[in-house]
Design a protein around this motif. Structure first.
Motif, short mmCIF file in Angstrom:
data_model
loop_
_atom_site.label_atom_id
_atom_site.label_comp_id
_atom_site.label_asym_id
_atom_site.label_seq_id
_atom_site.Cartn_x
_atom_site.Cartn_y
_atom_site.Cartn_z
N GLY A 111 0.81 -1.21 0.00
CA GLY A 111 0.00 0.00 0.00
C GLY A 111 0.85 1.26 0.00
N GLU A 112 0.28 2.37 0.48
CA GLU A 112 1.03 3.64 0.51
C GLU A 112 0.70 4.41 1.79
N TRP A 113 1.46 5.52 2.00
CA TRP A 113 1.37 6.24 3.26
C TRP A 113 0.68 7.59 3.15
N VAL A 114 0.12 7.90 2.00
CA VAL A 114 -0.66 9.13 1.88
C VAL A 114 -2.04 8.91 2.50
N ASN A 115 -2.60 7.71 2.27
CA ASN A 115 -3.94 7.41 2.76
C ASN A 115 -3.99 6.25 3.76
N PHE A 116 -3.10 5.27 3.62
CA PHE A 116 -3.28 4.02 4.35
C PHE A 116 -2.32 3.79 5.52
N ASN A 117 -1.08 4.25 5.42
CA ASN A 117 -0.08 4.02 6.48
C ASN A 117 0.12 2.53 6.75
#
Length: 256
Positions: A233-239
């Motif tokens: 995933g990614e860290w803009v929305n999900f962390n």
């Protein structure tokens, strides 16, 4: 490329990707950077190794005597962890492929540009960023070869950093991760190119886990009868991040 670890000795391996530091603006990126540093602090006592699976920066280019300014908190934390003896590896992504010797020289962090086979005891994991793998996306695959060419890198290095990084930051504002209103949706197995890639690969060689980034959507999907595809995933929305204890890989969400 193959890397072997005989045993984790009650430690764990952590995987994270797609921090995309630098977008959509300075304040938001800084808050995300502080959150990432807090996550690194939270896992350091358990960490056997930390793998950063690409697109950590939304843009990165190393000129001979200059790098993009900022990110000092993350760079300092990575240096601290390395000085404490925790191995860290960095995979280039499609946004930060222009990394050269800064991380290996200054931080003692090796750079990988292709997927890595990781053997831990009797298990095998295939890990990498994931861009350009699987069917389709032919235009990007062509662009990736061009951007990775020495000619393209030499050409961009001729541009003054103020202009070159300025152009790149303008492009970043139009990237899919910068468009906060655009949600990533599961495309069904056949529409997930990395899942298709892993299934085709599994027919030739068995891996217990396939761990990639790039997709921007946390995923945990079966591959054949005894493997799994994990996307961090990614860290803009999900962390989100993945953790491996020597037997199983689990997706987790960091909460401060």
């Amino acid at each position: 490329m193959l890397e072997k670890i005989s045993a984790l000795n009650n430690k764990k391996i952590f995987f994270a990707s797609d921090f995309h530091l630098g977008v959509p603006d300075y304040e938001t990126s800084l808050a995300r950077e502080k959150r990432i540093v807090a996550w690194l602090d939270s896992v350091k006592d358990e960490a056997h190794t930390i793998y950063l699976l690409g697109d950590i920066f939304d843009f990165w280019f190393e000129y001979k005597h200059a790098i993009p300014k900022g990110y000092i908190r993350l760079l300092g934390k990575l240096a601290e962890l390395r000085d404490a003896g925790i191995p860290i590896a960095f995979f280039t992504g499609n946004h930060d492929m222009w990394m050269f010797d800064y991380f290996p020289k200054e931080l003692n962090i090796p750079i990988y540009r292709e997927p890595l086979v990781l053997e831990v005891g009797t298990q095998k994991l295939l890990i990498g960023h994931g861009d350009g793998l699987g069917p389709g996306d032919h235009f990007y695959k062509f662009l990736k070869k061009f951007f990775n060419s020495r000619f393209c890198q030499w050409l961009f290095a001729r541009i003054h950093p103020n202009l070159g990084i300025g152009i790149a930051n303008y492009w970043s504002k139009n990237s899919r991760i910068s468009n906060m209103k655009r949600e990533e949706n599961y495309q069904g197995n056949e529409g997930e190119f990395l899942w298709v890639y892993c299934n085709e690969l599994e027919k030739q060689n068995h891996y217990d886990y396939y761990i990639f980034g790039h997709r921007h959507l946390p995923l945990d999907l079966p591959i054949g009868e005894s493997s799994r595809y994990i996307n961090t995933g990614e860290w803009v929305n999900f962390n989100t991040y993945a953790v491996y204890d020597g037997k199983t890989v689990a997706l987790k969400t960091f909460e401060m």
